[in-house]
Structures are given as C-alpha cells and as structure tokens.
Write a protein that holds these residues in place. Structure first.
Motif, PDB file in Angstrom:
ATOM      1  N   PHE A   1       7.355 -14.539   6.747  1.00 18.87           N
ATOM      2  CA  PHE A   1       6.524 -14.308   5.588  1.00 18.87           C
ATOM      3  C   PHE A   1       5.064 -14.317   6.042  1.00 18.87           C
ATOM      4  N   ARG A   2       4.251 -13.543   5.359  1.00 14.55           N
ATOM      5  CA  ARG A   2       2.806 -13.662   5.518  1.00 14.55           C
ATOM      6  C   ARG A   2       2.259 -14.138   4.187  1.00 14.55           C
ATOM      7  N   ALA A   3       1.620 -15.307   4.189  1.00 15.40           N
ATOM      8  CA  ALA A   3       1.132 -15.892   2.935  1.00 15.40           C
ATOM      9  C   ALA A   3      -0.233 -16.511   3.154  1.00 15.40           C
ATOM     10  N   HIS A   4      -1.197 -16.056   2.366  1.00 13.80           N
ATOM     11  CA  HIS A   4      -2.543 -16.623   2.391  1.00 13.80           C
ATOM     12  C   HIS A   4      -3.129 -16.658   3.803  1.00 13.80           C
ATOM     13  N   GLY A   5      -2.913 -15.563   4.535  1.00 13.89           N
ATOM     14  CA  GLY A   5      -3.508 -15.418   5.852  1.00 13.89           C
ATOM     15  C   GLY A   5      -2.753 -16.074   6.981  1.00 13.89           C
ATOM     16  N   LEU A   6      -1.605 -16.673   6.701  1.00 16.50           N
ATOM     17  CA  LEU A   6      -0.819 -17.350   7.731  1.00 16.50           C
ATOM     18  C   LEU A   6       0.581 -16.761   7.795  1.00 16.50           C
ATOM     19  N   LEU A   7       1.204 -16.900   8.972  1.00 18.02           N
ATOM     20  CA  LEU A   7       2.587 -16.472   9.140  1.00 18.02           C
ATOM     21  C   LEU A   7       3.526 -17.670   8.998  1.00 18.02           C
TER      22      LEU A   7
ATOM     23  N   ALA B 245       7.111  -7.645  14.213  1.00 14.31           N
ATOM     24  CA  ALA B 245       6.060  -7.153  13.313  1.00 14.31           C
ATOM     25  C   ALA B 245       6.654  -6.360  12.155  1.00 14.31           C
ATOM     26  N   ASN B 246       7.764  -5.710  12.398  1.00 14.87           N
ATOM     27  CA  ASN B 246       8.422  -4.929  11.343  1.00 14.87           C
ATOM     28  C   ASN B 246       9.214  -5.802  10.382  1.00 14.87           C
ATOM     29  N   ARG B 247       9.376  -7.064  10.738  1.00 14.67           N
ATOM     30  CA  ARG B 247      10.159  -7.975   9.884  1.00 14.67           C
ATOM     31  C   ARG B 247       9.239  -8.985   9.197  1.00 14.67           C
ATOM     32  N   GLN B 248       8.066  -8.529   8.804  1.00 16.61           N
ATOM     33  CA  GLN B 248       7.138  -9.366   8.063  1.00 16.61           C
ATOM     34  C   GLN B 248       7.132  -8.950   6.591  1.00 16.61           C
ATOM     35  N   VAL B 249       7.110  -9.951   5.738  1.00  9.15           N
ATOM     36  CA  VAL B 249       7.036  -9.692   4.299  1.00  9.15           C
ATOM     37  C   VAL B 249       5.816 -10.440   3.774  1.00  9.15           C
ATOM     38  N   THR B 250       4.871  -9.697   3.200  1.00  8.58           N
ATOM     39  CA  THR B 250       3.674 -10.323   2.627  1.00  8.58           C
ATOM     40  C   THR B 250       3.990 -10.775   1.208  1.00  8.58           C
TER      41      THR B 250
ATOM     42  N   PRO C 286      -0.684  10.234   5.002  1.00  6.48           N
ATOM     43  CA  PRO C 286      -1.272   8.901   4.891  1.00  6.48           C
ATOM     44  C   PRO C 286      -1.810   8.428   6.234  1.00  6.48           C
ATOM     45  N   GLN C 287      -2.988   7.837   6.204  1.00  8.29           N
ATOM     46  CA  GLN C 287      -3.604   7.358   7.426  1.00  8.29           C
ATOM     47  C   GLN C 287      -2.859   6.122   7.931  1.00  8.29           C
ATOM     48  N   PRO C 288      -2.734   5.981   9.244  1.00 11.20           N
ATOM     49  CA  PRO C 288      -2.054   4.792   9.779  1.00 11.20           C
ATOM     50  C   PRO C 288      -2.804   3.523   9.412  1.00 11.20           C
ATOM     51  N   VAL C 289      -2.035   2.468   9.207  1.00 13.87           N
ATOM     52  CA  VAL C 289      -2.617   1.181   8.821  1.00 13.87           C
ATOM     53  C   VAL C 289      -2.617   0.266  10.028  1.00 13.87           C
ATOM     54  N   ALA C 290      -3.759  -0.313  10.335  1.00 14.32           N
ATOM     55  CA  ALA C 290      -3.851  -1.233  11.469  1.00 14.32           C
ATOM     56  C   ALA C 290      -3.006  -2.469  11.204  1.00 14.32           C
ATOM     57  N   GLU C 291      -2.487  -3.040  12.267  1.00 16.40           N
ATOM     58  CA  GLU C 291      -1.618  -4.214  12.149  1.00 16.40           C
ATOM     59  C   GLU C 291      -2.359  -5.353  11.456  1.00 16.40           C
ATOM     60  N   GLY C 292      -1.723  -5.959  10.488  1.00 12.67           N
ATOM     61  CA  GLY C 292      -2.318  -7.058   9.750  1.00 12.67           C
ATOM     62  C   GLY C 292      -3.085  -6.632   8.518  1.00 12.67           C
TER      63      GLY C 292
ATOM     64  N   TRP D 136       8.724 -22.126   8.358  1.00 20.27           N
ATOM     65  CA  TRP D 136       7.768 -22.937   9.118  1.00 20.27           C
ATOM     66  C   TRP D 136       6.417 -22.239   9.078  1.00 20.27           C
ATOM     67  N   VAL D 137       5.468 -22.790   8.341  1.00 20.44           N
ATOM     68  CA  VAL D 137       4.138 -22.189   8.242  1.00 20.44           C
ATOM     69  C   VAL D 137       3.315 -22.611   9.458  1.00 20.44           C
ATOM     70  N   MET D 138       2.730 -21.636  10.146  1.00 25.51           N
ATOM     71  CA  MET D 138       2.016 -21.898  11.395  1.00 25.51           C
ATOM     72  C   MET D 138       0.564 -21.463  11.290  1.00 25.51           C
ATOM     73  N   PRO D 139      -0.372 -22.213  11.906  1.00 23.82           N
ATOM     74  CA  PRO D 139      -1.798 -21.962  11.706  1.00 23.82           C
ATOM     75  C   PRO D 139      -2.422 -20.975  12.682  1.00 23.82           C
ATOM     76  N   GLU D 140      -1.706 -20.570  13.730  1.00 20.16           N
ATOM     77  CA  GLU D 140      -2.316 -19.749  14.774  1.00 20.16           C
ATOM     78  C   GLU D 140      -2.659 -18.346  14.268  1.00 20.16           C
ATOM     79  N   PRO D 141      -3.681 -17.717  14.838  1.00 20.02           N
ATOM     80  CA  PRO D 141      -3.997 -16.324  14.480  1.00 20.02           C
ATOM     81  C   PRO D 141      -2.786 -15.423  14.676  1.00 20.02           C
ATOM     82  N   GLU D 142      -2.634 -14.448  13.791  1.00 16.06           N
ATOM     83  CA  GLU D 142      -1.422 -13.642  13.745  1.00 16.06           C
ATOM     84  C   GLU D 142      -1.103 -12.957  15.065  1.00 16.06           C
ATOM     85  N   ASP D 143      -2.082 -12.309  15.686  1.00 18.18           N
ATOM     86  CA  ASP D 143      -1.810 -11.573  16.926  1.00 18.18           C
ATOM     87  C   ASP D 143      -1.324 -12.499  18.026  1.00 18.18           C
ATOM     88  N   GLN D 144      -1.991 -13.649  18.183  1.00 18.99           N
ATOM     89  CA  GLN D 144      -1.577 -14.600  19.211  1.00 18.99           C
ATOM     90  C   GLN D 144      -0.187 -15.135  18.929  1.00 18.99           C
ATOM     91  N   LEU D 145       0.067 -15.438  17.672  1.00 19.87           N
ATOM     92  CA  LEU D 145       1.372 -16.007  17.323  1.00 19.87           C
ATOM     93  C   LEU D 145       2.482 -14.987  17.541  1.00 19.87           C
TER      94      LEU D 145
END
Length: 312
Positions: free
Chosen positions: A251-257, A305-310, A11-17, A217-226
C-alpha cells in the motif's frame, strides 16, 4: 476546410511515485486526480503528500488511520498537561470528543478530508481544548492554523491495539450515556478484524480477515530506496517470513509504503516476531547497499512497483 486529425493524443507517461491525471486522487475524494487536486485552481485545498511527517511514531499514526481497526495512543501536548488520546476511530467517525473527565480523544478515521489531515487534527484539537465536553466536528476547511505536529511533542507513541471498541464506554457509568453509543459500538465491533501489533519491530500489524491472515508493515524509508532494498531481498528469497507466506505487494498511504504479506490461516502474531526481526535486519543491510541492481533485482523491482495500491 482542413480535416481534424484522427490521431488521438496519447497519455503522457507518469514518473514513478507520481499520480497520473486519470488515476484516483490520493486525497480520498473518489474523483480522478485531474478533476480534484490535479485541476488548475480546482483543488479544495493544497494536498500534502506526507502529512504526518514529524509526528511521534509517524508510521504507527498512518497505520492507525488506514489499517488498524481499534487502537489508541496517548499524545503529549507542548503547552498543556491536558490528557489527549489519539484513536483510530471514534463513535460516528467524529473528529474529536471531550470526555466528562476532561480528556480529549482525537479520531483519525473520519469522513472529511480537506487535503492535510494533520492540519485538520490541529484544528479540532484547538476546538476541543476550548470545550468542556461533547463531540467536536469539522465541517469547513481549517484554514491557516497549526498542524498536529505543532501542538504535540515526544519521540514515540505507545500504541495499544484493542479487540474492539468497548474502550469507548469503559469509563462511562451513566446508562443513558452508554446507550447513546450502542448502535455505533455494535456496528464498529462487527467490522473490527482481529489485529495485533508486533513487539520486535516498529509499525508492523498482523490481522486476521477470516479467509487468510496478513502482515502489513508501514515503513518510513524513501520510496525509491525502499523499493531497491525490497527488490534485493525478493530476488534473494529473503522476503518469506514463515512457511507458506508470500510477499504480495504494498500500500502507499500518506507518502509511505506499507509492504503486505499473505499468511496461512493459523499463523498468528507470535510466530511472526522472530522472522520480522530477522527481516528488519536484512532490510537494513539491503538499504545500505548502494551498488547497482542486478538484472534479476531490476526485474523484481519492476514487479514490486506494479503491485502498489495507493489508498491515500
């Protein structure tokens, strides 16, 4: 005849996000991504990663759809003075209902998913504006219509968190009409966990699940910066809100962390107000830091990053 290679393709590696082909599709269909929105021509509709962007209080809207059992917030329409109330959940999970008073209630937690919930909401709102009373359904993809962002205005929502769903019938005097909601009301109230929105910061919700308590706590910042900023705070030991609490992932929900903390039973929302405000200030400072991460911070970032659930 040449033998077939026994070497299986890796399987090809998946880019973060990004979503891998064998991972669950973020649309919520329950299918693997490659069999749903990742399939060439096989997606039921274009998937929108951040559908609520541009709505007033986007983070609260995401929380109401995915994390909060019972909450309401009044919307302001651009071209009408009709009262519209955004609700976390409506009876039988219907998309909308027009009350006898003429008020329109829109439901966020629904059973359908056509790829862009904001366009779904726009479609049911337009249907509701043309209806006098009753439940409004959405059984087919809405097509090229306005999204909810196109129909509402304002900068922020005033979110009210309810103890349960009695607000469904609070203004209903007719006994037969109240009885029609009894089964849905009892079922929804039984599943509603105690929840409260913090007042010192935006879009942070305490909840009690019985065996423990959480802050989500839902946060609006871009994922990489956050992630960089959270890693800096984690490495510095600045992500402990109260004694015995633990930052457990996101959690990752609707484009936000949405970062999540486990809390000791008995903490309650009031004890989190000052620590959350302090954490928000520390996070703002960390977000402004554009220096390279240290080795310890990079390790912390990898762990986070390993503890994210979409979930969507």
């Amino acid at each position: 005849m040449a033998k077939k290679s026994r070497t299986k393709s890796r399987p090809q590696p998946v880019a973060e996000g990004e979503v891998g082909p064998r991972q669950p599709c973020p649309c919520g269909s329950g299918k693997r991504y490659k069999a749903c929105h990742g399939a060439a021509g096989g997606a039921p509709a274009p998937f929108v990663n951040r559908p609520f962007e541009g709505l007033p209080s986007e983070c609260d809207v995401v929380a109401m759809r995915e994390l909060v059992p019972a909450a309401t917030a009044e919307l302001t329409l651009k071209d009408s003075d009709r009262k519209v109330v955004l609700c976390s959940l409506l009876p039988m999970a219907v998309p909308a209902m027009v009350r006898n008073s003429g008020e329109i209630w829109l439901g966020l937690q629904v059973q359908h998913n056509f790829g862009d919930p904001a366009r779904d909401l726009g479609a049911v709102l337009e249907k509701a504006l043309e209806s006098e009373a009753g439940l409004i359904g959405l059984t087919d993809p809405p097509g090229e219509g306005p999204r909810l962002q196109d129909l509402v205005t304002g900068d922020a929502l005033s979110v009210t968190v309810h103890d349960g769903f009695d607000f469904w019938v609070a203004d209903v005097e007719d006994e037969d009409e109240r009885a029609a909601f009894t089964a849905s009301l009892e079922h929804a109230n039984a599943a509603a966990m105690p929840t409260a929105r913090l007042t010192t910061v935006d879009s942070a919700y305490w909840t009690n699940v019985g065996s423990k308590e959480h802050l989500r706590w839902v946060m609006p910042e871009p994922e990489d910066q956050l992630l960089d900023a959270l890693a800096r705070l984690h490495a510095a030991g600045k992500d402990v809100l109260v004694e015995g609490s633990r930052f457990v992932g996101m959690f990752r929900a609707h484009g936000l962390l949405a970062p999540v903390w486990d809390l000791p039973v008995g903490t309650g929302p009031e004890a989190l107000e000052e620590p959350a405000e302090r954490f928000a200030a520390d996070l703002k400072t960390a977000l402004a830091d554009d220096s390279d991460l240290t080795a310890e911070e990079r390790s912390a970032r990898s762990g986070l990053a390993n503890r994210q659930v979409t979930i969507r």
